[in-house]
Design an enzyme around this catalytic site. Structure first.
Site, short mmCIF file in Angstrom:
data_model
loop_
_atom_site.label_atom_id
_atom_site.label_comp_id
_atom_site.label_asym_id
_atom_site.label_seq_id
_atom_site.Cartn_x
_atom_site.Cartn_y
_atom_site.Cartn_z
N ARG A 1 27.81 -22.95 47.10
CA ARG A 1 28.63 -24.13 47.37
C ARG A 1 30.10 -23.80 47.55
O ARG A 1 30.87 -24.67 47.99
CB ARG A 1 28.44 -25.17 46.25
CG ARG A 1 27.07 -25.85 46.28
CD ARG A 1 26.98 -26.97 45.26
NE ARG A 1 25.78 -27.78 45.43
CZ ARG A 1 24.64 -27.57 44.81
NH1 ARG A 1 24.54 -26.55 43.96
NH2 ARG A 1 23.60 -28.35 45.02
N HIS B 1 23.49 -13.35 44.21
CA HIS B 1 22.05 -13.23 44.47
C HIS B 1 21.64 -11.77 44.66
O HIS B 1 20.61 -11.33 44.14
CB HIS B 1 21.67 -14.00 45.75
CG HIS B 1 21.88 -15.47 45.68
ND1 HIS B 1 22.83 -16.12 46.43
CD2 HIS B 1 21.24 -16.44 44.97
CE1 HIS B 1 22.78 -17.41 46.19
NE2 HIS B 1 21.83 -17.64 45.29
#
Length: 331
Positions: A231, A81
């Site tokens: 995740r 990100h």
């Protein structure tokens, strides 16, 4: 940091008209929490505002000039990100990141309730990177009780990630269209790890004539090759050690294409898939292979043959333990 009312006064003097209105409404606070509201600030860095309502996000956008880079996220931020954020900050006058766990892209049996939520840490990361605005709406703010209009991209529910997660791309396309309308960015940034999602978003922007560009940034990987993902936090230490098999399997598929190329032949899709699955089968912690896809770079539709001149996208989804992992490799 200043403290108490002195910090409040300093913020008011230096924030201009929008933050003053926001402060009055309880929209601004500092990272260490000594002022109520939603403004994070640290010495020597640009102040970061957290906005939670569509109305205030639009008001901010109306008041700023120049280019705006936008990084939509669901939080639980990692270096992948942040690579998008850095690209946005480096190439635009202002940068907005959203943190919103979008319920419409999760099926009933998926991990909406337990999806990692690390908001305070995420905001601290974004502050350090120089982000101007974090847009963090609630589900109620984004979806009225009688919400009825969705964006449904045709032709993607039957392939790879779309077939594996029915309704997923309807949720993604809808929330991204809403975010684009609210933030009105110059450019939106996405990671290549979600290859089919990138194609879907590019198609939405093109077909709906949305006035922005979509920029795709290469996947960021750990040293052992595992693609960074929120995740990954679900993995146990043992599962984490096994997880790089996902990328190794894609590399095996790529090597298969090169073998055919040396013989002046295009690689058959079935041969590439077999090479990928063979590596995955060697790892006992891989519980399920959801799909192995060999697809066109332009539209992600499956291809029968792969040549280096035309290229392809190898993509897979597997489950290790209870964690679903996706990855892809462009040839």
């Amino acid at each position: 940091f200043f403290s108490g009312r002195w910090q409040l006064r300093a913020v008011w003097r230096r924030c201009g008209p929008f933050p003053r209105r926001a402060m009055r409404r309880g929209l601004v606070r500092t990272l260490h929490g000594s002022v109520h509201g939603h403004l994070w600030r640290s010495p020597g860095r640009r102040r970061l505002h957290v906005i939670q309502s569509v109305q205030d996000m639009r008001r901010w956008r109306e008041e700023v000039t120049g280019t705006v880079g936008f990084v939509p996220t669901m939080g639980a931020l990692h270096e992948g990100h942040l690579s998008l954020v850095r690209e946005a900050c480096a190439s635009h006058d202002r940068t907005v990141a959203s943190i919103f766990v979008n319920p419409t892209q999760f099926a009933a049996h998926e991990d909406l309730d337990c999806y990692p939520r690390t908001f305070e840490e995420d905001v601290a990361f974004l502050q350090r990177e120089g982000v101007d605005i974090v847009f963090a709406p609630s589900a109620k703010e984004m979806y009225a009780e009688d919400f009825a209009v969705f964006v449904h991209p045709e032709g993607f529910d039957g392939i790879s990630e779309g077939a594996s997660r029915p309704g997923f791309f309807r949720g993604v396309a809808t929330v991204c269209t809403k975010l684009f309308n609210i933030v009105q960015p110059t450019t939106a940034f996405f990671g290549q790890k979600d290859a089919l999602q990138c194609v879907v978003i590019q198609r939405v922007v093109r077909d709906l004539n949305l006035p922005l560009e979509v920029q795709v940034i290469p996947t960021v990987r750990a040293e052992d090759g595992l693609a960074l993902s929120s995740r990954n936090a679900y993995l146990t230490p043992e599962q984490r050690r096994a997880a790089p098999v996902v990328f190794r399997s894609l590399q095996a598929g790529e090597r298969q294409v090169h073998r055919f190329t040396k013989s002046n032949r295009a690689a058959e899709r079935t041969a590439v898939e077999e090479a990928v699955r063979e590596v995955l089968q060697q790892e006992p912690l891989v519980d399920k292979v959801h799909y192995v896809s060999v697809a066109s770079k332009s539209n992600m539709q499956e291809v029968d043959n792969v040549s280096l001149s035309e290229g392809a996208v190898l993509s897979i989804a597997v489950t290790i333990g209870s964690t679903r992992l996706i990855d892809n490799l462009f040839i």
